[in-house]
Design an enzyme around this catalytic site. Structure first.
Site, short mmCIF file in Angstrom:
data_model
loop_
_atom_site.label_atom_id
_atom_site.label_comp_id
_atom_site.label_asym_id
_atom_site.label_seq_id
_atom_site.Cartn_x
_atom_site.Cartn_y
_atom_site.Cartn_z
N GLU A 243 -3.04 -2.76 -0.41
CA GLU A 243 -2.18 -3.94 -0.45
C GLU A 243 -1.50 -4.17 0.90
OE1 GLU A 243 1.70 -5.82 -2.79
OE2 GLU A 243 0.87 -3.90 -3.44
N GLY A 365 6.55 -4.35 -0.51
CA GLY A 365 7.43 -3.35 0.11
C GLY A 365 8.12 -3.95 1.32
N GLU A 368 12.30 -2.72 5.44
CA GLU A 368 13.30 -1.65 5.40
C GLU A 368 12.80 -0.44 4.60
OE1 GLU A 368 14.92 -5.29 6.73
OE2 GLU A 368 13.90 -4.88 4.82
#
Length: 388
Positions: A243, A365, A368
């Site tokens: 991904e 995601g 950070e």
């Protein structure tokens, strides 16, 4: 052609897919961006052409091709002025379907993977939650075993294809007391009683259908457990490499598209008696971006090549997404600036590209979170391992 990674066959596929997009998709993009709904006929056409089965087994209707065909698929989708449409296609083919292929049993592959490759069924991957965000281990959705079924309760959000989908791949805690060791993955038909999907209104990716999903005592049969109970977290982490690489490739491709468009515009736009591509300040800005984009692209290709060989590239894929999405945002911001007022107009592609690109450092995601994952690997010497 980059002959180190792409063969003549890859480039023939690129031309064929590009022609298909221009002929079958581009005429509908503005309508889909305005309505926020991608009509189902195009999924069927993608399926008929084999575009959803690029790297899936032939026995289920796929073509079992290498990952650089997928790179071509992703890169060309970034050139049609709708990252939302692109997201709907790759989220189906490489998020939901990846789990079907890897963890689904033969029944699931016959009943869901094969129709997904054919474009007859649309899938969505349900991991992110309203209170969890990028914290997968902190999910609250539960799946309680009751006799011959599991009962799922909880909610998911920011789910691409959340309203279009015919099925979800859902992560839920079967043993909440075990934390990330108590997560399992399930196949859930979207017509199952107790599911509610609410469409979200987004800054960009307007053509894609992003939803919040609630599960209220949703019953699924025991055989809809995918893989082993309690192995959900490592399954998810393992697929995150793909991904993140997908989002990295998307990023370098859209940045390259923005740069090419801007260079073409600047070669015709005149100011103070000359075309603006002759102004040193603008030239130097663009070559800096071109350099950064090329670095990202080559790193992404190397990482794809390693993944294609079966190597475990979680660290490199995480680095690829972190860097490429940042580079894309900065490049597209400056490309819009080069067009002046026209960059701010919706009839030019940069305004939409800027909005669409902004999701890059957030989805799959956040940057950070990725920095913290990399910190654990680089500084704390944490060693993530593949599922065995």
């Amino acid at each position: 052609m980059n002959s180190l990674y792409f063969t003549e066959e890859h480039e023939m596929f690129r031309k064929s897919f590009s022609d298909f997009l221009q002929r079958e998709v581009v005429p509908h993009i503005e309508k889909w961006e305005k309505t926020g709904t991608i009509e189902r006929f195009i999924w069927k056409k993608f399926g008929e052409m084999g575009f959803f089965g690029i790297n899936y087994p032939e026995v289920y209707g796929g073509m079992n091709l290498d990952l650089f065909y997928t790179v071509v698929f992703l890169e060309e989708l970034q050139k049609i002025k709708s990252s939302g449409f692109a997201a709907a296609m790759w989220a189906h083919a490489y998020l939901a379907m990846t789990h079907l292929n890897a963890e689904g049993d033969e029944r699931i592959k016959q009943e869901y993977l094969a129709p997904s490759i054919a474009g007859e069924k649309i899938g969505g991957l349900c991991i992110t939650e309203p209170f969890g965000g990028s914290d997968v281990a902190g999910m609250r959705t539960t799946a309680t075993k009751q006799g011959d079924k599991y009962v799922i309760n909880g909610s998911k959000t920011f789910i691409t294809n959340g309203v279009y989908a015919d099925y979800y791949v859902v992560a839920a805690k079967t043993s909440p007391e075990l934390g990330n060791k108590g997560i399992s993955v399930f196949l859930v038909d979207t017509n199952t009683k107790g599911i509610t999907a609410t469409k979200l209104d987004k800054l960009g990716w307007r053509a894609s259908d992003t939803a919040e999903i609630s599960f209220d005592n949703v019953e699924v049969p025991l055989q809809n457990l995918m893989g082993e109970e309690g192995k959900g977290f490592p399954y998810i982490m393992q697929h995150f490499a793909l991904e993140r690489l997908i989002m990295a490739v998307n990023a370098h491709a859209r940045a390259e598209y923005a740069l090419d468009y801007t260079l073409e515009y600047m070669s015709h736009r005149e100011a103070f008696g000359t075309t603006i591509n002759k102004f040193q300040a603008l030239r130097h800005t663009l070559v800096e971006h071109a350099t950064e984009i090329e670095h990202c692209k080559l790193f992404n290709y190397v990482t794809v090549a390693r993944l294609n060989k079966g190597e475990y590239v979680v660290k490199e894929a995480t680095m690829a997404k972190l860097k490429s999405t940042k580079v894309a945002d900065l490049a597209i911001y400056d490309c819009l600036q080069m067009l002046g007022g026209y960059g701010y107009m919706e009839e030019y592609p940069l305004a939409r590209l800027l909005r669409d690109s902004r999701l890059g450092p957030i989805g799959g995601g956040t940057s950070e979170i990725l920095k913290e994952i990399l910190s654990k690997m680089i500084i704390d010497n944490k060693n993530y391992k593949p599922v065995v």
